[in-house]
Scaffold this motif. Structure first.
Motif, PDB file in Angstrom:
ATOM      1  N   GLU A 133      60.109  41.224  45.907  1.00  0.00           N
ATOM      2  CA  GLU A 133      58.732  40.905  45.527  1.00  0.00           C
ATOM      3  C   GLU A 133      57.971  42.210  45.295  1.00  0.00           C
ATOM      4  O   GLU A 133      58.054  43.128  46.102  1.00  0.00           O
ATOM      5  N   HIS A 134      57.205  42.239  44.211  1.00  0.00           N
ATOM      6  CA  HIS A 134      56.397  43.422  43.928  1.00  0.00           C
ATOM      7  C   HIS A 134      54.911  43.148  44.100  1.00  0.00           C
ATOM      8  O   HIS A 134      54.152  44.048  44.417  1.00  0.00           O
ATOM      9  N   LYS A 135      54.514  41.905  43.889  1.00  0.00           N
ATOM     10  CA  LYS A 135      53.119  41.517  44.079  1.00  0.00           C
ATOM     11  C   LYS A 135      53.112  40.040  44.439  1.00  0.00           C
ATOM     12  O   LYS A 135      53.704  39.226  43.744  1.00  0.00           O
ATOM     13  N   VAL A 136      52.450  39.731  45.526  1.00  0.00           N
ATOM     14  CA  VAL A 136      52.373  38.352  45.994  1.00  0.00           C
ATOM     15  C   VAL A 136      50.908  37.983  46.098  1.00  0.00           C
ATOM     16  O   VAL A 136      50.100  38.755  46.600  1.00  0.00           O
ATOM     17  N   GLY A 137      50.559  36.812  45.608  1.00  0.00           N
ATOM     18  CA  GLY A 137      49.176  36.362  45.676  1.00  0.00           C
ATOM     19  C   GLY A 137      49.029  35.151  46.570  1.00  0.00           C
ATOM     20  O   GLY A 137      49.973  34.411  46.797  1.00  0.00           O
ATOM     21  N   PHE A 138      47.839  35.002  47.079  1.00  0.00           N
ATOM     22  CA  PHE A 138      47.510  33.841  47.905  1.00  0.00           C
ATOM     23  C   PHE A 138      46.200  33.283  47.382  1.00  0.00           C
ATOM     24  O   PHE A 138      45.129  33.677  47.831  1.00  0.00           O
ATOM     25  N   GLY A 139      46.292  32.417  46.400  1.00  0.00           N
ATOM     26  CA  GLY A 139      45.087  31.893  45.776  1.00  0.00           C
ATOM     27  C   GLY A 139      44.550  32.868  44.736  1.00  0.00           C
ATOM     28  O   GLY A 139      45.285  33.658  44.162  1.00  0.00           O
ATOM     29  N   VAL A 140      43.267  32.827  44.538  1.00  0.00           N
ATOM     30  CA  VAL A 140      42.621  33.661  43.523  1.00  0.00           C
ATOM     31  C   VAL A 140      42.572  35.111  44.005  1.00  0.00           C
ATOM     32  O   VAL A 140      42.160  35.386  45.132  1.00  0.00           O
ATOM     33  N   ASN A 141      42.975  36.024  43.143  1.00  0.00           N
ATOM     34  CA  ASN A 141      42.889  37.446  43.459  1.00  0.00           C
ATOM     35  C   ASN A 141      41.420  37.805  43.545  1.00  0.00           C
ATOM     36  O   ASN A 141      40.648  37.578  42.614  1.00  0.00           O
ATOM     37  N   PRO A 142      40.975  38.404  44.665  1.00  0.00           N
ATOM     38  CA  PRO A 142      39.544  38.749  44.821  1.00  0.00           C
ATOM     39  C   PRO A 142      39.032  39.653  43.717  1.00  0.00           C
ATOM     40  O   PRO A 142      37.837  39.639  43.412  1.00  0.00           O
ATOM     41  N   GLU A 143      39.901  40.447  43.105  1.00  0.00           N
ATOM     42  CA  GLU A 143      39.474  41.352  42.029  1.00  0.00           C
ATOM     43  C   GLU A 143      39.030  40.572  40.785  1.00  0.00           C
ATOM     44  O   GLU A 143      38.245  41.077  39.991  1.00  0.00           O
ATOM     45  N   LEU A 144      39.510  39.341  40.627  1.00  0.00           N
ATOM     46  CA  LEU A 144      39.060  38.514  39.494  1.00  0.00           C
ATOM     47  C   LEU A 144      37.578  38.166  39.613  1.00  0.00           C
ATOM     48  O   LEU A 144      36.920  37.890  38.612  1.00  0.00           O
ATOM     49  N   LEU A 145      37.058  38.160  40.824  1.00  0.00           N
ATOM     50  CA  LEU A 145      35.646  37.830  41.020  1.00  0.00           C
ATOM     51  C   LEU A 145      34.753  38.860  40.337  1.00  0.00           C
ATOM     52  O   LEU A 145      33.647  38.534  39.922  1.00  0.00           O
ATOM     53  N   ASP A 146      35.243  40.092  40.209  1.00  0.00           N
ATOM     54  CA  ASP A 146      34.473  41.115  39.495  1.00  0.00           C
ATOM     55  C   ASP A 146      34.307  40.722  38.029  1.00  0.00           C
ATOM     56  O   ASP A 146      33.271  40.983  37.425  1.00  0.00           O
ATOM     57  N   LEU A 147      35.340  40.100  37.449  1.00  0.00           N
ATOM     58  CA  LEU A 147      35.258  39.669  36.039  1.00  0.00           C
ATOM     59  C   LEU A 147      34.274  38.527  35.851  1.00  0.00           C
ATOM     60  O   LEU A 147      33.619  38.421  34.821  1.00  0.00           O
ATOM     61  N   ILE A 148      34.184  37.658  36.863  1.00  0.00           N
ATOM     62  CA  ILE A 148      33.240  36.523  36.791  1.00  0.00           C
ATOM     63  C   ILE A 148      31.809  37.030  36.819  1.00  0.00           C
ATOM     64  O   ILE A 148      30.935  36.521  36.129  1.00  0.00           O
ATOM     65  N   ALA A 149      31.562  38.071  37.614  1.00  0.00           N
ATOM     66  CA  ALA A 149      30.205  38.596  37.795  1.00  0.00           C
ATOM     67  C   ALA A 149      29.675  39.274  36.545  1.00  0.00           C
ATOM     68  O   ALA A 149      28.480  39.440  36.396  1.00  0.00           O
TER      69      ALA A 149
END
Length: 163
Positions: free
Chosen positions: A146-162
């Protein structure tokens, strides 16, 4: 309320809780520059409106002896549209299946399976895959690392929403 209706404080609360869901409300309030009561009210509203779906503990599969992950792409017999629903209900009952997705492309669905070893995976394939409704073809891919594992929405995506 849409994601666009969330203000900066709501987004910051979501960002912080997505990383550390057990953070006491007093600490969360300090981090977003609110007093405890308004911060608590915002969290309750975000929960009620479905932005926060739940709080979960992240379990370590290796420590639990669940070392093998396999993505299985599956083609279903599409002579009956209800086969998709039957398939989805059947995989819900299989504890080895962590995730299940409907797909576009060459395969209709994909499941993520976790087992303790390859022998357990082979047993899963020989006993449980055969019980799934509508399966006409499978292709398995064993995860090496595994190189990247997510658990739900990546918090960094919230910056794009803002923005």
């Amino acid at each position: 309320m849409s994601a666009l209706a969330l203000d900066k404080i709501d987004l910051e609360i979501l960002r912080i809780l997505s990383r550390k869901g057990r953070l006491p409300i007093v600490e969360l309030a300090k981090q977003v520059n609110l007093t405890t009561s308004p911060c608590s009210d915002r969290v309750k509203r975000l929960e009620k409106e479905g932005y926060i779906k739940g709080y979960h503990a992240e379990l370590d599969p290796e420590k639990l002896g669940l070392d093998v992950q396999v993505f299985i792409h599956i083609r279903l017999d599409q002579s009956s549209f209800s086969i998709f629903e039957k398939f989805a209900k059947a995989v819900e009952l299989m504890p080895e299946v962590e995730e299940c997705y409907s797909l576009s492309g060459d395969f209709d669905t994909m499941i993520k399976v976790r087992t303790k070893d390859m022998k357990s995976y082979q047993t899963f394939m020989s006993t449980k895959m055969g019980t799934l409704p509508g399966v006409i073809q499978t292709r398995s891919e064993v995860v090496i690392e595994e190189h990247k594992v997510g658990f739900g929405v990546n918090p960094e995506l919230l910056d794009l929403i803002a923005k």
